[in-house]
Write a protein that holds these residues in place. Structure first.
Motif, PDB file in Angstrom:
ATOM      1  N   TRP A  87       3.079  -4.887   2.732  1.00 22.57           N
ATOM      2  CA  TRP A  87       2.110  -5.664   3.493  1.00 22.57           C
ATOM      3  C   TRP A  87       0.908  -4.793   3.838  1.00 22.57           C
ATOM      4  CZ3 TRP A  87       0.670  -4.977   8.739  1.00 22.57           C
ATOM      5  CH2 TRP A  87       1.262  -3.880   9.349  1.00 22.57           C
ATOM      6  N   ARG A  88      -0.091  -5.411   4.476  1.00 21.79           N
ATOM      7  CA  ARG A  88      -1.222  -4.668   5.021  1.00 21.79           C
ATOM      8  C   ARG A  88      -1.742  -5.420   6.242  1.00 21.79           C
ATOM      9  NH1 ARG A  88      -5.590  -7.536   4.030  1.00 21.79           N
ATOM     10  NH2 ARG A  88      -5.681  -8.753   2.137  1.00 21.79           N
ATOM     11  N   PRO A  89      -2.266  -4.701   7.227  1.00 21.07           N
ATOM     12  CA  PRO A  89      -2.840  -5.362   8.402  1.00 21.07           C
ATOM     13  C   PRO A  89      -4.014  -6.256   8.007  1.00 21.07           C
ATOM     14  CG  PRO A  89      -2.493  -3.033   8.838  1.00 21.07           C
ATOM     15  CD  PRO A  89      -2.250  -3.247   7.372  1.00 21.07           C
TER      16      PRO A  89
ATOM     17  N   ARG B 297       0.364  -2.882  -6.997  1.00 19.97           N
ATOM     18  CA  ARG B 297      -0.580  -3.085  -8.108  1.00 19.97           C
ATOM     19  C   ARG B 297       0.160  -3.259  -9.430  1.00 19.97           C
ATOM     20  NH1 ARG B 297      -3.430   0.864  -5.284  1.00 19.97           N
ATOM     21  NH2 ARG B 297      -2.679   2.478  -6.706  1.00 19.97           N
ATOM     22  N   GLU B 298       1.205  -2.478  -9.624  1.00 21.81           N
ATOM     23  CA  GLU B 298       1.993  -2.566 -10.854  1.00 21.81           C
ATOM     24  C   GLU B 298       2.657  -3.938 -10.986  1.00 21.81           C
ATOM     25  OE1 GLU B 298       6.118  -0.626 -12.408  1.00 21.81           O
ATOM     26  OE2 GLU B 298       4.663   0.763 -11.527  1.00 21.81           O
ATOM     27  N   ALA B 299       3.122  -4.475  -9.875  1.00 21.42           N
ATOM     28  CA  ALA B 299       3.817  -5.765  -9.897  1.00 21.42           C
ATOM     29  C   ALA B 299       2.866  -6.952  -9.984  1.00 21.42           C
ATOM     30  CB  ALA B 299       4.679  -5.904  -8.638  1.00 21.42           C
ATOM     31  N   ASN B 300       1.585  -6.730  -9.666  1.00 17.42           N
ATOM     32  CA  ASN B 300       0.637  -7.840  -9.572  1.00 17.42           C
ATOM     33  C   ASN B 300      -0.596  -7.647 -10.453  1.00 17.42           C
ATOM     34  OD1 ASN B 300       1.863  -9.564  -7.401  1.00 17.42           O
ATOM     35  ND2 ASN B 300       1.758  -7.623  -6.316  1.00 17.42           N
ATOM     36  N   ASP B 301      -0.389  -7.172 -11.664  1.00 17.10           N
ATOM     37  CA  ASP B 301      -1.469  -7.043 -12.651  1.00 17.10           C
ATOM     38  C   ASP B 301      -2.678  -6.264 -12.123  1.00 17.10           C
ATOM     39  OD1 ASP B 301      -0.028  -8.560 -14.557  1.00 17.10           O
ATOM     40  OD2 ASP B 301      -0.705 -10.411 -13.594  1.00 17.10           O
ATOM     41  N   GLY B 302      -2.410  -5.201 -11.373  1.00 23.68           N
ATOM     42  CA  GLY B 302      -3.482  -4.345 -10.864  1.00 23.68           C
ATOM     43  C   GLY B 302      -4.052  -4.759  -9.532  1.00 23.68           C
ATOM     44  N   ASN B 303      -3.609  -5.862  -8.989  1.00 22.44           N
ATOM     45  CA  ASN B 303      -4.104  -6.349  -7.694  1.00 22.44           C
ATOM     46  C   ASN B 303      -3.178  -5.928  -6.566  1.00 22.44           C
ATOM     47  OD1 ASN B 303      -6.310  -7.895  -8.817  1.00 22.44           O
ATOM     48  ND2 ASN B 303      -4.740  -9.299  -9.574  1.00 22.44           N
ATOM     49  N   GLU B 304      -3.746  -5.701  -5.404  1.00 18.32           N
ATOM     50  CA  GLU B 304      -2.942  -5.360  -4.227  1.00 18.32           C
ATOM     51  C   GLU B 304      -2.630  -6.643  -3.454  1.00 18.32           C
ATOM     52  OE1 GLU B 304      -4.800  -2.219  -1.980  1.00 18.32           O
ATOM     53  OE2 GLU B 304      -4.232  -0.729  -3.469  1.00 18.32           O
TER      54      GLU B 304
ATOM     55  N   ARG C 111      15.045  -6.868  10.184  1.00 20.19           N
ATOM     56  CA  ARG C 111      16.107  -6.467   9.257  1.00 20.19           C
ATOM     57  C   ARG C 111      15.575  -6.081   7.886  1.00 20.19           C
ATOM     58  NH1 ARG C 111      20.121 -11.109   9.192  1.00 20.19           N
ATOM     59  NH2 ARG C 111      21.255  -9.681   7.859  1.00 20.19           N
ATOM     60  N   LEU C 112      14.275  -6.305   7.647  1.00 19.16           N
ATOM     61  CA  LEU C 112      13.652  -5.951   6.376  1.00 19.16           C
ATOM     62  C   LEU C 112      13.061  -4.548   6.476  1.00 19.16           C
ATOM     63  CD1 LEU C 112      11.772  -9.312   5.879  1.00 19.16           C
ATOM     64  CD2 LEU C 112      13.760  -8.575   4.605  1.00 19.16           C
ATOM     65  N   HIS C 113      12.763  -3.970   5.342  1.00 19.43           N
ATOM     66  CA  HIS C 113      12.081  -2.675   5.300  1.00 19.43           C
ATOM     67  C   HIS C 113      10.611  -2.960   5.000  1.00 19.43           C
ATOM     68  CE1 HIS C 113      15.999  -0.847   5.358  1.00 19.43           C
ATOM     69  NE2 HIS C 113      16.358  -1.519   4.266  1.00 19.43           N
ATOM     70  N   TRP C 114       9.710  -2.558   5.902  1.00 17.80           N
ATOM     71  CA  TRP C 114       8.292  -2.869   5.796  1.00 17.80           C
ATOM     72  C   TRP C 114       7.511  -1.641   5.363  1.00 17.80           C
ATOM     73  CZ3 TRP C 114       6.237  -7.752   6.840  1.00 17.80           C
ATOM     74  CH2 TRP C 114       7.154  -8.688   7.309  1.00 17.80           C
ATOM     75  N   VAL C 115       6.640  -1.813   4.361  1.00 12.48           N
ATOM     76  CA  VAL C 115       5.793  -0.734   3.853  1.00 12.48           C
ATOM     77  C   VAL C 115       4.339  -1.185   3.937  1.00 12.48           C
ATOM     78  CG1 VAL C 115       5.213   0.722   1.879  1.00 12.48           C
ATOM     79  CG2 VAL C 115       7.601   0.053   2.284  1.00 12.48           C
ATOM     80  N   ASP C 116       3.553  -0.488   4.734  1.00 14.27           N
ATOM     81  CA  ASP C 116       2.126  -0.769   4.868  1.00 14.27           C
ATOM     82  C   ASP C 116       1.412  -0.086   3.705  1.00 14.27           C
ATOM     83  OD1 ASP C 116      -0.557  -0.896   5.510  1.00 14.27           O
ATOM     84  OD2 ASP C 116      -0.296  -0.222   7.579  1.00 14.27           O
ATOM     85  N   ILE C 117       0.844  -0.865   2.787  1.00 16.34           N
ATOM     86  CA  ILE C 117       0.225  -0.280   1.598  1.00 16.34           C
ATOM     87  C   ILE C 117      -1.048   0.480   1.921  1.00 16.34           C
ATOM     88  CG2 ILE C 117       1.286  -1.960   0.056  1.00 16.34           C
ATOM     89  CD1 ILE C 117      -1.554  -3.243  -0.215  1.00 16.34           C
ATOM     90  N   TRP C 118      -1.628   0.274   3.088  1.00 15.06           N
ATOM     91  CA  TRP C 118      -2.801   1.051   3.488  1.00 15.06           C
ATOM     92  C   TRP C 118      -2.408   2.438   3.977  1.00 15.06           C
ATOM     93  CZ3 TRP C 118      -6.497  -2.691   6.519  1.00 15.06           C
ATOM     94  CH2 TRP C 118      -7.134  -3.538   5.599  1.00 15.06           C
ATOM     95  N   ARG C 119      -1.159   2.604   4.327  1.00 13.61           N
ATOM     96  CA  ARG C 119      -0.674   3.912   4.784  1.00 13.61           C
ATOM     97  C   ARG C 119       0.097   4.656   3.705  1.00 13.61           C
ATOM     98  NH1 ARG C 119       1.806   3.257  10.833  1.00 13.61           N
ATOM     99  NH2 ARG C 119      -0.136   2.611  11.853  1.00 13.61           N
ATOM    100  N   ASP C 120       0.524   3.961   2.671  1.00 14.42           N
ATOM    101  CA  ASP C 120       1.383   4.570   1.664  1.00 14.42           C
ATOM    102  C   ASP C 120       0.834   4.301   0.261  1.00 14.42           C
ATOM    103  OD1 ASP C 120       4.066   5.904   1.146  1.00 14.42           O
ATOM    104  OD2 ASP C 120       4.245   4.084  -0.067  1.00 14.42           O
TER     105      ASP C 120
END
Length: 145
Positions: free
Chosen positions: A73-75, A110-117, A93-102
Protein backbone atom coordinates in the motif's frame (compact mmCIF):
# COMPACT_ATOMS: atom_id res chain seq x y z
CA UNK A 1 9.88 15.30 6.70
CA UNK A 2 9.17 11.84 5.40
CA UNK A 3 7.23 11.46 2.19
CA UNK A 4 4.43 9.51 3.87
CA UNK A 5 3.51 12.52 6.01
CA UNK A 6 3.41 15.03 3.14
CA UNK A 7 -0.24 14.46 2.19
CA UNK A 8 -1.57 14.53 5.77
CA UNK A 9 0.42 17.69 6.51
CA UNK A 10 -0.88 19.27 3.31
CA UNK A 11 -4.45 18.55 4.44
CA UNK A 12 -3.79 20.12 7.84
CA UNK A 13 -2.11 23.20 6.35
CA UNK A 14 -4.89 23.69 3.81
CA UNK A 15 -7.49 23.29 6.54
CA UNK A 16 -5.77 25.83 8.78
CA UNK A 17 -5.46 28.26 5.87
CA UNK A 18 -9.07 27.89 4.81
CA UNK A 19 -10.39 28.09 8.36
CA UNK A 20 -8.30 31.19 9.07
CA UNK A 21 -9.53 32.89 5.89
CA UNK A 22 -13.15 32.08 6.76
CA UNK A 23 -12.75 33.29 10.34
CA UNK A 24 -11.16 36.56 9.18
CA UNK A 25 -14.05 37.11 6.76
CA UNK A 26 -16.50 36.79 9.63
CA UNK A 27 -17.62 33.18 9.22
CA UNK A 28 -16.23 31.37 12.28
CA UNK A 29 -19.00 28.73 12.24
CA UNK A 30 -17.98 27.41 8.83
CA UNK A 31 -14.33 27.62 9.87
CA UNK A 32 -15.10 25.54 12.96
CA UNK A 33 -16.68 22.83 10.79
CA UNK A 34 -14.10 22.94 8.01
CA UNK A 35 -10.95 22.57 10.11
CA UNK A 36 -11.97 19.26 11.78
CA UNK A 37 -12.90 17.87 8.35
CA UNK A 38 -9.43 18.62 7.03
CA UNK A 39 -7.87 17.10 10.15
CA UNK A 40 -10.02 13.99 9.61
CA UNK A 41 -8.84 13.76 5.98
CA UNK A 42 -5.28 14.07 7.23
CA UNK A 43 -5.79 11.31 9.79
CA UNK A 44 -7.29 8.78 7.38
CA UNK A 45 -4.52 9.44 4.86
CA UNK A 46 -1.75 9.09 7.40
CA UNK A 47 0.27 6.00 8.30
CA UNK A 48 -1.47 6.06 11.70
CA UNK A 49 -4.64 4.46 10.26
CA UNK A 50 -2.72 1.49 8.88
CA UNK A 51 -0.97 -1.20 10.89
CA UNK A 52 2.78 -0.73 11.22
CA UNK A 53 4.57 -1.32 7.94
CA UNK A 54 7.39 -3.80 7.61
CA UNK A 55 9.79 -4.49 4.77
CA UNK A 56 8.75 -6.63 1.81
CA UNK A 57 11.40 -9.19 2.72
CA UNK A 58 10.16 -9.46 6.31
CA UNK A 59 6.51 -9.60 5.16
CA UNK A 60 7.20 -12.42 2.71
CA UNK A 61 9.12 -14.34 5.38
CA UNK A 62 6.30 -13.95 7.91
CA UNK A 63 3.68 -14.83 5.30
CA UNK A 64 5.53 -18.05 4.47
CA UNK A 65 5.47 -18.94 8.19
CA UNK A 66 1.90 -18.04 9.09
CA UNK A 67 0.05 -18.05 5.74
CA UNK A 68 -1.27 -14.51 6.13
CA UNK A 69 -1.53 -12.28 3.04
CA UNK A 70 0.82 -9.36 2.42
CA UNK A 71 -0.71 -6.00 1.45
CA UNK A 72 1.40 -3.50 -0.48
CA UNK A 73 0.00 0.00 0.00
CA UNK A 74 0.92 3.68 0.09
CA UNK A 75 -0.44 6.65 2.06
CA UNK A 76 -3.02 8.73 0.21
CA UNK A 77 -4.36 5.79 -1.78
CA UNK A 78 -8.17 5.78 -1.57
CA UNK A 79 -8.35 2.11 -2.56
CA UNK A 80 -5.89 1.17 0.19
CA UNK A 81 -7.97 3.13 2.69
CA UNK A 82 -11.12 1.38 1.48
CA UNK A 83 -9.46 -2.00 1.93
CA UNK A 84 -8.18 -1.09 5.38
CA UNK A 85 -11.52 0.22 6.62
CA UNK A 86 -13.56 -2.65 5.15
CA UNK A 87 -11.26 -5.21 6.80
CA UNK A 88 -11.79 -3.60 10.20
CA UNK A 89 -9.87 -5.28 13.00
CA UNK A 90 -8.93 -8.11 10.64
CA UNK A 91 -6.50 -5.73 8.94
CA UNK A 92 -4.11 -6.15 11.84
CA UNK A 93 -3.75 -9.82 10.92
CA UNK A 94 -2.25 -8.95 7.52
CA UNK A 95 1.34 -7.97 6.81
CA UNK A 96 1.43 -4.38 5.49
CA UNK A 97 4.25 -3.00 3.31
CA UNK A 98 4.35 0.73 2.54
CA UNK A 99 5.86 0.93 -0.96
CA UNK A 100 6.98 4.52 -0.33
CA UNK A 101 9.17 3.29 2.51
CA UNK A 102 10.38 0.04 0.96
CA UNK A 103 12.02 0.02 -2.48
CA UNK A 104 11.86 -3.78 -2.70
CA UNK A 105 8.12 -3.66 -2.06
CA UNK A 106 7.67 -1.03 -4.76
CA UNK A 107 9.69 -3.15 -7.18
CA UNK A 108 7.53 -6.21 -6.43
CA UNK A 109 4.36 -4.20 -7.06
CA UNK A 110 5.74 -2.86 -10.36
CA UNK A 111 6.67 -6.39 -11.41
CA UNK A 112 3.16 -7.65 -10.67
CA UNK A 113 1.42 -4.72 -12.38
CA UNK A 114 3.20 -4.24 -15.72
CA UNK A 115 5.55 -1.57 -14.35
CA UNK A 116 2.88 0.39 -12.48
CA UNK A 117 2.82 0.96 -8.74
CA UNK A 118 -0.85 0.01 -8.48
CA UNK A 119 -1.94 -0.48 -4.89
CA UNK A 120 -3.31 -2.17 -2.99
CA UNK A 121 -1.60 -5.25 -4.31
CA UNK A 122 -2.19 -8.27 -2.10
CA UNK A 123 0.20 -11.21 -2.15
CA UNK A 124 -1.48 -14.51 -1.27
CA UNK A 125 0.56 -17.71 -1.41
CA UNK A 126 3.13 -16.01 -3.63
CA UNK A 127 0.55 -14.75 -6.15
CA UNK A 128 -0.23 -11.04 -6.55
CA UNK A 129 -3.81 -9.73 -6.70
CA UNK A 130 -4.33 -6.08 -7.62
CA UNK A 131 -7.05 -4.14 -5.80
CA UNK A 132 -8.98 -7.23 -4.67
CA UNK A 133 -12.37 -7.11 -3.04
CA UNK A 134 -12.01 -6.67 0.74
CA UNK A 135 -14.38 -9.60 1.38
CA UNK A 136 -12.12 -11.85 -0.68
CA UNK A 137 -9.06 -10.67 1.26
CA UNK A 138 -10.86 -11.42 4.54
CA UNK A 139 -11.53 -14.97 3.29
CA UNK A 140 -7.78 -15.45 2.70
CA UNK A 141 -6.98 -14.98 6.39
CA UNK A 142 -6.17 -18.18 8.23
CA UNK A 143 -9.10 -18.97 10.55
CA UNK A 144 -7.05 -20.76 13.18
CA UNK A 145 -5.41 -17.57 14.48
Amino acid sequence: MKRVWMLPMLFVLCGVGAATALALRGDPGTAAVLLPLFVLFAAVNSPVVFPRSITAEEARRRSAEDGRPVVFWRPGCAYCLRLRLRLGLGARRLHWVDIWRDAAGAALVREANDGNETVPTVLVAGRAHTNPDPAWVREQLPHSR
